[in-house]
Write an enzyme that holds these catalytic residues in place. Structure first.
Site, PDB file in Angstrom:
ATOM      1  N   GLU A 343     -26.224  36.259  49.760  1.00 12.51           N
ATOM      2  CA  GLU A 343     -27.016  35.182  49.181  1.00 12.51           C
ATOM      3  C   GLU A 343     -27.049  35.299  47.671  1.00 12.51           C
ATOM      4  OE1 GLU A 343     -30.300  34.001  52.605  1.00 12.51           O
ATOM      5  OE2 GLU A 343     -30.952  35.120  50.845  1.00 12.51           O
ATOM      6  N   CYS A 344     -26.636  34.242  46.991  1.00 13.23           N
ATOM      7  CA  CYS A 344     -26.735  34.130  45.540  1.00 13.23           C
ATOM      8  C   CYS A 344     -26.007  35.278  44.834  1.00 13.23           C
ATOM      9  CB  CYS A 344     -28.195  34.026  45.119  1.00 13.23           C
ATOM     10  SG  CYS A 344     -28.428  33.270  43.491  1.00 13.23           S
ATOM     11  N   ALA A 345     -26.702  36.335  44.457  1.00  8.43           N
ATOM     12  CA  ALA A 345     -26.031  37.473  43.833  1.00  8.43           C
ATOM     13  C   ALA A 345     -24.937  38.020  44.744  1.00  8.43           C
ATOM     14  CB  ALA A 345     -27.041  38.573  43.504  1.00  8.43           C
TER      15      ALA A 345
END
Length: 466
Positions: A343-345
């Site tokens: 997720e994201c990072a």
């Protein structure tokens, strides 16, 4: 879920607007109450990952989130009871202004969904309003009158005056509070040296700030102990919550017989965004969960599933790129079909590059940091079957980043999510192939426990075939 003892009393720390000093007051209050002998459960309203790190330092236990938008209003009370179990008191820090939350033009409710006011009402807990005193005088009475009467379902139990300029200023503000019948529970002078360093998404995570974060929390604690009326705040605390306690084992269901797969979760300074309930659900679903730091660690032996949560990898891109052994391990696991939840990072880590630094090259896209902030809730539908979701499942997630991808698609990958922005054409986002599910979208595991059970089942299957 199981029925347990009466709910732990709570106070909700809110404000008329962002920037009023809620985090300083809430964190200091948690620390001061702990030093006075209380076992304190800290919570944060909304999808914030940073404030709970400071709360956790002050409380000596994990900071948790209460987000009706992400998990559903019906789960707030059970999650609160779970997170506050065994504690004497809970401190709930609000988000933005008291009535601010998810923007919904069709709603006619006085308090927005996901707002501090909604959570306070769901908990049946009193609100303590933190007012930035700069620029206020007698007219503060009118402001407080408005906040006290705007939503009959919300009870404001007192006021904390923050950034007070002088004893005379404090006297005038106390008179204003008295005019509307609200007790003053503290008056904090202006002390600029206590400002916690900021970054492009808010505060620097406590895990990154190290000893300075501990020092800041200690300073906030001293400030609260000196300037807040702790006995009055304790006496004010209450909660009307009853009913079941959130139980990760009940949410996960029966564990199949056989060996427990090892699921590795990225942590350390580059991957600081996550929810305590995620690890609890992974464990309850039958996984052995081990944290590793991508800045210098390799994967734990026998890893058969990887979770790469959010954080600030752009601040550590050089060190992440230098750990080539781990990048190779992640790439090999992805090729072999192991479940990887990014997720994201985590998405950025799986990309080909981040600001020109080589990443894992699992997803053939390049990422870079920019000035534009992408922020907000997303009502998304899963477009592709994955190790987490079946196509057609609906979630409410949250985006929170200043990075972007040079391309929205990658060879061999199907999109993870689809949604319709409020001001644009339908969007497709994320990447799914084999065991990989990578996306900018954050979801709350407690809102979708079946996804965690499905992920652990995939790790179990992978482990049995390697």
């Amino acid at each position: 879920m199981v029925i347990s003892l009466p709910a732990v009393p709570a106070v909700v720390i809110a404000a008329p607007a962002s920037g009023s000093g809620k985090t300083t007051v809430a964190t200091g209050l948690v620390g001061a109450l702990r030093e006075s002998g209380c076992t304190v459960a800290p919570f944060k309203v909304g999808p914030d990952y940073i404030d709970p790190g400071y709360h956790g330092l002050a409380a000596g236990r994990p900071g948790r989130n209460l987000d009706p938008v992400m998990v559903g209003a019906q789960r707030i009370a059970p999650l609160y009871r779970h997170g506050s179990s065994g504690c004497d008191l809970a401190v709930v820090e609000g988000v933005m202004g008291l009535f601010d939350g998810k923007i919904d033009a069709a709603s006619h409710e006085p308090s927005a969904e996901g707002s501090t006011a909604q959570v306070a009402a769901l908990l049946g807990a009193p609100v303590v309003l933190v007012v930035d005193a700069r620029g206020h005088s007698q007219s503060l009475a009118a402001v407080l009158h408005g906040f006290s009467t705007y939503d009959s379902g919300v009870r404001i139990g007192g006021v904390i005056l923050n950034r007070v300029g002088s004893p005379r200023h404090e006297h005038v503000l106390r008179q204003a509070c008295e005019r509307v019948g609200l007790p003053v529970l503290g008056a904090v002078p202006r002390m600029a040296e206590l400002e916690v360093p900021s970054r492009h998404l808010g505060l620097i995570p406590a895990a990154e700030h190290g000893a300075d974060a501990v020092d800041a929390v200690d300073a906030m604690t001293r400030l609260a102990a000196r300037h807040l009326d702790l006995p009055a705040i304790r006496a004010l605390a209450s909660s009307a919550v009853d009913g079941p306690v959130w139980d990760p084992a009940a949410e996960a269901g029966p564990i199949p017989p056989g060996p427990r797969p090892t699921v590795a979760i990225a942590g350390g300074r580059a991957f600081t965004f996550g929810y305590a309930e995620h690890r609890e659900l992974l464990n309850a679903a039958g996984a052995d969960v081990i944290t590793f730091d991508p800045l210098h660690d390799t994967l734990p032996p026998g890893t058969s599933g990887v979770v790469l949560p959010g954080g600030f990898p752009e601040e550590h891109a050089v060190a992440l790129a230098d750990n080539s052994v781990l990048l190779t391990q992640i790439r090999a696991l992805a090729t072999a079909g192991a479940p990887i939840h990014a997720e994201c990072a985590g998405l950025l880590y799986l990309a080909r590059s981040l600001d020109g630094h080589a990443m894992a090259s699992v997803v053939g896209v390049d990422a870079s940091f920019g000035s534009r902030l992408t922020l907000g809730y997303r009502e998304a539908v899963a477009i592709t079957d994955s190790t987490l979701f079946s196509a057609g499942e609906r979630v409410v997630g949250h985006e929170f980043h200043r990075t972007s991808l040079a391309a929205a698609e990658a060879d061999g990958f199907a999109p993870a999510w689809g949604w319709r922005p409020w001001d644009g054409d339908p969007a497709r986002e994320g990447f799914v192939r084999g065991g990989v599910h990578a996306s900018y979208l954050h979801t709350h595991p407690a809102g979708h426990p079946a996804a965690i059970t499905r992920f652990v089942a995939a790790a179990r299957t992978f482990s049995a075939h390697v």
